[in-house]
Design an enzyme around this catalytic site. Structure first.
Site, mmCIF file in Angstrom:
data_model
loop_
_atom_site.group_PDB
_atom_site.id
_atom_site.type_symbol
_atom_site.label_atom_id
_atom_site.label_comp_id
_atom_site.label_asym_id
_atom_site.label_seq_id
_atom_site.Cartn_x
_atom_site.Cartn_y
_atom_site.Cartn_z
ATOM 1 N N TYR A 27 0.794 -1.227 0.000
ATOM 2 C CA TYR A 27 0.000 0.000 0.000
ATOM 3 C C TYR A 27 0.829 1.282 0.000
ATOM 4 O O TYR A 27 0.275 2.374 -0.095
ATOM 5 C CB TYR A 27 -0.938 0.021 1.213
ATOM 6 C CG TYR A 27 -1.975 -1.078 1.166
ATOM 7 C CD1 TYR A 27 -3.064 -0.996 0.315
ATOM 8 C CD2 TYR A 27 -1.843 -2.212 1.957
ATOM 9 C CE1 TYR A 27 -4.004 -2.012 0.255
ATOM 10 C CE2 TYR A 27 -2.776 -3.233 1.912
ATOM 11 C CZ TYR A 27 -3.858 -3.124 1.055
ATOM 12 O OH TYR A 27 -4.783 -4.134 1.010
ATOM 13 N N HIS A 104 -9.241 2.227 -5.390
ATOM 14 C CA HIS A 104 -8.457 1.232 -4.662
ATOM 15 C C HIS A 104 -6.990 1.532 -4.920
ATOM 16 O O HIS A 104 -6.600 1.762 -6.072
ATOM 17 C CB HIS A 104 -8.786 -0.189 -5.112
ATOM 18 C CG HIS A 104 -10.185 -0.586 -4.788
ATOM 19 N ND1 HIS A 104 -10.554 -1.045 -3.543
ATOM 20 C CD2 HIS A 104 -11.311 -0.563 -5.537
ATOM 21 C CE1 HIS A 104 -11.848 -1.302 -3.542
ATOM 22 N NE2 HIS A 104 -12.336 -1.007 -4.739
#
Length: 149
Positions: A27, A104
């Site tokens: 991430y 996302h």
């Protein structure tokens, strides 16, 4: 009131409060505060504002979506894992009368099979995935252009 006078709502779902420390190899190292700053700057470049919220609780996200009716010009949502599981979140988004962009950070289609299907995507106007946190900037810019008077 023209919709350009209304803020863009940016919603972040479960675990996004841990950005920067949760699986940074996946991430990245940017924090949620960095994302909030990025969104604010992107909106400001169009003379717009954002209202940002994060919750690990499905009901809180749904409550913010309900409150967005008539008070926001568009919604950017990173539903996190709820993208793949929450019919209730999908139904709340479906009733909005403003554009919605699903974001996302990772490419959900290159991950585990269960992440390949989003219940939110069919009711969103656009979907961005795999662009890192830059997907938020792209979503804000698209919404600003889509809602120009």
């Amino acid at each position: 009131m023209p919709t350009t006078d209304l803020p863009i709502l940016v919603l972040n779902g479960p675990n996004l409060n841990l950005l920067g420390t949760r699986q940074p190899d996946l991430y990245g190292r940017e924090t949620l505060a960095d994302v909030v700053d990025l969104c604010g700057k992107a909106a400001a470049s169009f003379g717009r504002t954002v209202d940002t919220q994060q919750s690990n609780h499905e009901g809180a996200l749904i409550d913010w979506i309900h409150a967005a009716r008539g008070t926001t010009s568009g919604v950017v949502i990173n539903p996190g894992g709820y993208a793949h599981t929450s019919v209730a979140l999908r139904d709340a988004i479906a009733m909005l009368e403003v554009p919605v962009v699903e974001v996302h950070i990772t490419n959900i289609h290159a991950r585990e099979e269960f992440r390949h299907r989003s219940l939110v995507s069919p009711v969103a106007n656009a979907v961005l995935c795999g662009l890192g946190t830059g997907g938020y900037r792209a979503a804000i810019e698209w919404l600003c252009r889509a809602t120009e008077a």
